[in-house]
Design an enzyme around this catalytic site. Structure first.
Site, short mmCIF file in Angstrom:
data_model
loop_
_atom_site.label_atom_id
_atom_site.label_comp_id
_atom_site.label_asym_id
_atom_site.label_seq_id
_atom_site.Cartn_x
_atom_site.Cartn_y
_atom_site.Cartn_z
N ASP A 1 0.93 -1.16 0.06
CA ASP A 1 0.08 -0.05 0.05
C ASP A 1 0.80 1.12 0.03
O ASP A 1 1.75 1.47 1.10
CB ASP A 1 -0.87 -0.12 1.25
CG ASP A 1 -1.90 1.04 1.47
OD1 ASP A 1 -1.90 1.82 0.37
OD2 ASP A 1 -2.66 1.28 2.08
N ALA B 1 0.63 4.99 -0.31
CA ALA B 1 -0.43 6.14 -0.28
C ALA B 1 0.53 7.62 0.01
O ALA B 1 -0.23 8.68 0.02
CB ALA B 1 -1.53 5.82 0.85
N1 PMP Z 1 -3.83 3.41 2.48
C1 PMP Z 1 -3.58 4.41 3.61
C2 PMP Z 1 -2.45 3.76 4.40
C3 PMP Z 1 -4.10 5.44 3.78
O1 PMP Z 1 -3.57 6.00 4.93
C4 PMP Z 1 -5.03 5.95 3.03
C5 PMP Z 1 -5.65 7.13 3.20
N2 PMP Z 1 -6.05 7.60 4.51
C6 PMP Z 1 -5.41 5.20 1.97
C7 PMP Z 1 -4.64 3.86 1.80
C8 PMP Z 1 -6.55 5.29 0.91
O2 PMP Z 1 -6.19 6.68 0.22
P1 PMP Z 1 -7.43 7.27 -0.95
O3 PMP Z 1 -7.92 8.46 -0.01
O4 PMP Z 1 -6.52 7.34 -2.00
O5 PMP Z 1 -8.37 6.34 -1.02
#
Ligand code: PMP
Length: 396
Positions: free
Chosen positions: A209, A211
């Site tokens: 992941d 992000a």
């Molecule tokens: N993964 C993690 C670790 C996150 O912190 C977040 C957002 N808080 C996401 C994925 C999802 O991001 P998005 O807003 O693009 O859906």
């Protein structure tokens, strides 16, 4: 039929936002919601994004459907930024634009279930609170292992090793590529090397992941672990979000990348991703991905974006240094990366910070270090000490 439903608990963060907005005190500090804030406390639209939106407005001549794979140029232009230059993975990465990183995680989970419904997902605890519900909603079994030692703020690498040792071949291992949410604690490079080796040796599939690329140490530095993992294993999934590093939150901009063994398997994966996307959202929203593509197509806009990203990162790390310097008990905050650190407060302590000091963080003690100004560090430390949140840890 709806009488059969149970009311779901409200999202804690939404309640926190509401409470902060209705707090009338002159000096209040919002360390709750996970968005970047600048020195004026705003979450502005990046200049590079504004410029790309202007170009989009002037040049877009149709709103006809894109395919289920979304904006192909967007996902293609992201690849060198994430995976580096070179042809190491030539033709072996299937890519599909998704509604945010959340959409990428869910679609990846659905792909895993389609391929191997028996696969368990190994997750380090604590993790982003949405991870487990996303994988569970896709029908996958979750197995948790320890990830961070609360008192020392250090990786519990024995916990991670045990988690990997218990995994069965074919299981999936969820990894935060950088800037761990909610702790800010990332693996060292040696730890990443050991993890990559264990994944390959035990035939486990990493699901990275990513992000927060660029908000930790830099675009290349923050992708180092992802690149290492993909170079070491045959198959992997990467859920990517542009919502933080391009400041596009509400436009829901993400992409799922899947590394497969060879060209035939990549094509098979791509056809499955398209079919899964078709029954979930059919096609992703266009605007944000088109904006990112327009930026990445133009060197001048790339330079503008990188400069803005650099300044976001420098501000976050400056706030980290300010907290660390304000109290030795918070020295660990300086070494952590991304928007978050986790002070592991009790619920009453988090409530006391809110009620008595107008400092807002989640009940678990997660703080968004981008929500403060360096000048707030003294007030934050004083409040933490007054409520007994860090005194014991300093002595330990
Ligand atoms: N993964 C993690 C670790 C996150 O912190 C977040 C957002 N808080 C996401 C994925 C999802 O991001 P998005 O807003 O693009 O859906």
């Amino acid at each position: 039929m709806f009488e059969a439903l149970n009311t779901q608990p409200p999202d804690g963060l939404l309640g926190l936002i509401k409470a902060f907005n209705s707090d009338g005190r002159a000096r209040k500090i919002d360390l709750g919601v996970g968005v970047y804030r600048d020195a004026e406390g705003r979450t502005p639209v990046l200049k590079a994004v504004k410029e790309a939106e202007r170009i989009l407005l002037e040049t877009q001549d149709s709103k006809k459907y894109l395919g289920p794979e979304g904006d192909i140029g967007f996902s293609a232009l992201l690849q060198p930024i994430i995976f580096g230059n070179g042809e190491r993975f030539a033709g072996r990465i299937a890519a599909l634009q998704t509604p945010g990183g959340t959409g990428a995680l869910r679609l990846g989970a659905e792909l895993v279930r389609s391929a191997n419904a028996k696969a368990a997902v190994r997750v380090g605890a604590p993790t982003w609170p949405n991870h487990v519900p996303i994988f569970s909603a896709a029908g996958l079994k979750i197995e948790a292992h320890r990830f961070v030692v609360l008192a020392s703020q250090a990786v519990d690498f024995d916990g991670v090793r045990q988690g990997l040792a218990k995994a069965n071949p074919g299981d999936v291992v969820l990894l935060h590529g950088c800037c761990h949410n909610p702790t800010g604690v990332d693996f060292s490079r040696d730890q990443w090397r050991e993890i990559a080796g264990a994944l390959a040796a035990r035939n486990l599939t990493p699901f990275v992941d990513l992000a927060y690329q660029g908000l930790g140490d830099g675009l290349d530095e923050d992708a180092w672990a992802t690149r290492l993992i993909l170079e070491t294993v045959d198959e992997a999934l990467v859920a990517y979000s542009c919502d933080k590093n391009f400041g596009l939150y509400r436009d829901r901009v993400g992409s799922l990348f899947v590394l497969a063994r060879d060209l035939d398997e990549t094509a098979k994966v791509m056809s499955n991703l398209a079919a899964l996307a078709r029954v979930a959202w059919s096609m992703p929203p266009d605007h944000g991905a088109a904006v990112v593509r327009i930026i990445l197509e133009r060197p001048a806009l790339v330079a503008m974006w990188r400069e803005e990203l650099d300044s976001m990162r420098e501000r976050i790390n400056g706030n980290r240094a300010a907290l660390a310097e304000a109290d030795p008990a918070l020295a660990f905050v300086r070494n952590q990366r991304g928007l978050f650190s986790n002070l592991f407060l009790s619920k009453p302590q988090a409530a006391a910070l809110r009620d008595r000091h107008a400092i807002y963080c989640t009940d678990s003690g997660r703080i968004n270090v981008a929500g403060m100004q360096p000048a707030d560090a003294g007030a934050i430390v004083a409040a933490l000490r007054a409520e007994g949140c860090i005194a014991d840890k300093a002595a330990a």
